[in-house]
Design an enzyme around this catalytic site. Sequence first.
Site, mmCIF file in Angstrom:
data_model
loop_
_atom_site.group_PDB
_atom_site.id
_atom_site.type_symbol
_atom_site.label_atom_id
_atom_site.label_comp_id
_atom_site.label_asym_id
_atom_site.label_seq_id
_atom_site.Cartn_x
_atom_site.Cartn_y
_atom_site.Cartn_z
ATOM 1 N N LYS A 24 -2.142 -1.586 -3.858
ATOM 2 C CA LYS A 24 -3.004 -0.414 -3.777
ATOM 3 C C LYS A 24 -2.173 0.859 -3.874
ATOM 4 C CE LYS A 24 -5.900 2.005 -0.532
ATOM 5 N NZ LYS A 24 -6.290 2.165 0.823
ATOM 6 N N LYS A 81 0.863 -1.181 0.000
ATOM 7 C CA LYS A 81 0.000 0.000 0.000
ATOM 8 C C LYS A 81 0.900 1.232 0.000
ATOM 9 C CE LYS A 81 -3.550 2.387 2.627
ATOM 10 N NZ LYS A 81 -4.480 2.322 3.754
HETATM 11 C C1 PBG Z 1 -7.496 3.223 5.671
HETATM 12 C C2 PBG Z 1 -7.773 3.106 4.217
HETATM 13 C C3 PBG Z 1 -7.562 4.069 3.195
HETATM 14 C C4 PBG Z 1 -8.062 3.517 2.015
HETATM 15 C C5 PBG Z 1 -8.518 2.233 2.323
HETATM 16 N N1 PBG Z 1 -8.308 1.987 3.691
HETATM 17 C C6 PBG Z 1 -7.066 5.464 3.266
HETATM 18 C C7 PBG Z 1 -5.679 5.791 3.609
HETATM 19 O O1 PBG Z 1 -4.807 4.943 3.778
HETATM 20 O O2 PBG Z 1 -5.458 6.991 3.755
HETATM 21 C C8 PBG Z 1 -8.077 4.197 0.683
HETATM 22 C C9 PBG Z 1 -9.132 3.764 -0.246
HETATM 23 C C10 PBG Z 1 -9.396 4.662 -1.409
HETATM 24 O O3 PBG Z 1 -8.740 5.697 -1.632
HETATM 25 O O4 PBG Z 1 -10.316 4.309 -2.151
HETATM 26 N N2 PBG Z 1 -6.158 3.135 5.992
HETATM 27 ZN ZN ZN Z 2 -5.545 3.997 8.025
#
Ligand code: PBG
Ligand code: ZN
Length: 321
Positions: A244, A191
């Site tokens: 992601k 991520k």
């Molecule tokens: C929580 C989380 C996030 C997303 C999914 N789970 C946001 C982040 O890490 O700031 C992002 C999903 C999206 O942008 O569609 N950590």
């Molecule tokens: Zn988070």
Amino acid sequence: MRRMRRLRASAAIRSLVQETRLHKEQLVYPLFVTEGENIKNPVDSMPGIYQYSIDRLGEECERIRESGVRSLLLFGIPAHKDAAGSQAYDRDGITQRAIRYLKKEWSAFLVIADVCLCEYTSHGHCGLVDGCRILNDETLPLLVKMSVSLAEAGADIIAPSDMMDGRVAAIRGGLDQAGFTETPILSYSAKYASGYYAPFRDAAHSAPGFGDRKTYQMDPPNVREAMREMEADIAEGADILMVKPGLAYLDVLRAAAERFDYPMAAYNVSGEYAMVKAAAQNGWIDERRIVMENLLAMRRAGADIIITYHALDAAGWLEDA
Ligand code: PBG
Ligand code: ZN
């Protein structure tokens, strides 16, 4: 002469030699559930996406059922936030209540629960903080508590998205100890610290109050590091791996799919969705064509599972294709 066009001459022959296909069983639809009553709040930066209170969730579930999509990724938005994100692991937290509702009234759906503290903390970070440091090891027990409490509420899959080191091992241990040995972990393994999450942070009220997430989420230029993240998650007991964002990181997805014999998920994130919707609303692109092309790109790169806000539309288009 070698004529490539022979195999492109009709829809029938094109479909015969089609290398990659998309099925609605592969789609996961994210859902935002908020505290309160009679709420259906549009998310401005994500046209078509709403926050629902539990008493209005049924309308959306009906749409999901009709679309044929069966898997949901659930995000709760609590009314009360504090430094330790205590609503995240409260038995009666918004997410726990939403899961209980879904499992009771809509038992055919597969409920994937996102595990992270950022929607629940007053500072908006994914872990505990000390000054401006985001604490790793101190955060792990809270993620374990949250995971167990979501599994107790009925979550089918636990999906940690916080990017703390060692969280998959900690959560696996905690779930097993609580008797949830059969509950799979879908890890947000690779991520990235991405600008593409901005609309989500509006939707989930989870923007960090200070600084950014660069000390825990991955640095965008790195791909070999993503392989190390995945190796670690596999060793710690992850069942499904994720890249992601999806579209902007297709090379990472490809490398991961070639290297690891594990189910691979791609998250087609909020910013990727918002860009398509904005251009479509301006009449600059054909939404249906672009969405299907984007989803196929992730399949072609190696995703078995695609988490996308387009899921219900795409399922409909697959139906009448
Ligand atoms: C929580 C989380 C996030 C997303 C999914 N789970 C946001 C982040 O890490 O700031 C992002 C999903 C999206 O942008 O569609 N950590
Ligand atoms: Zn988070």
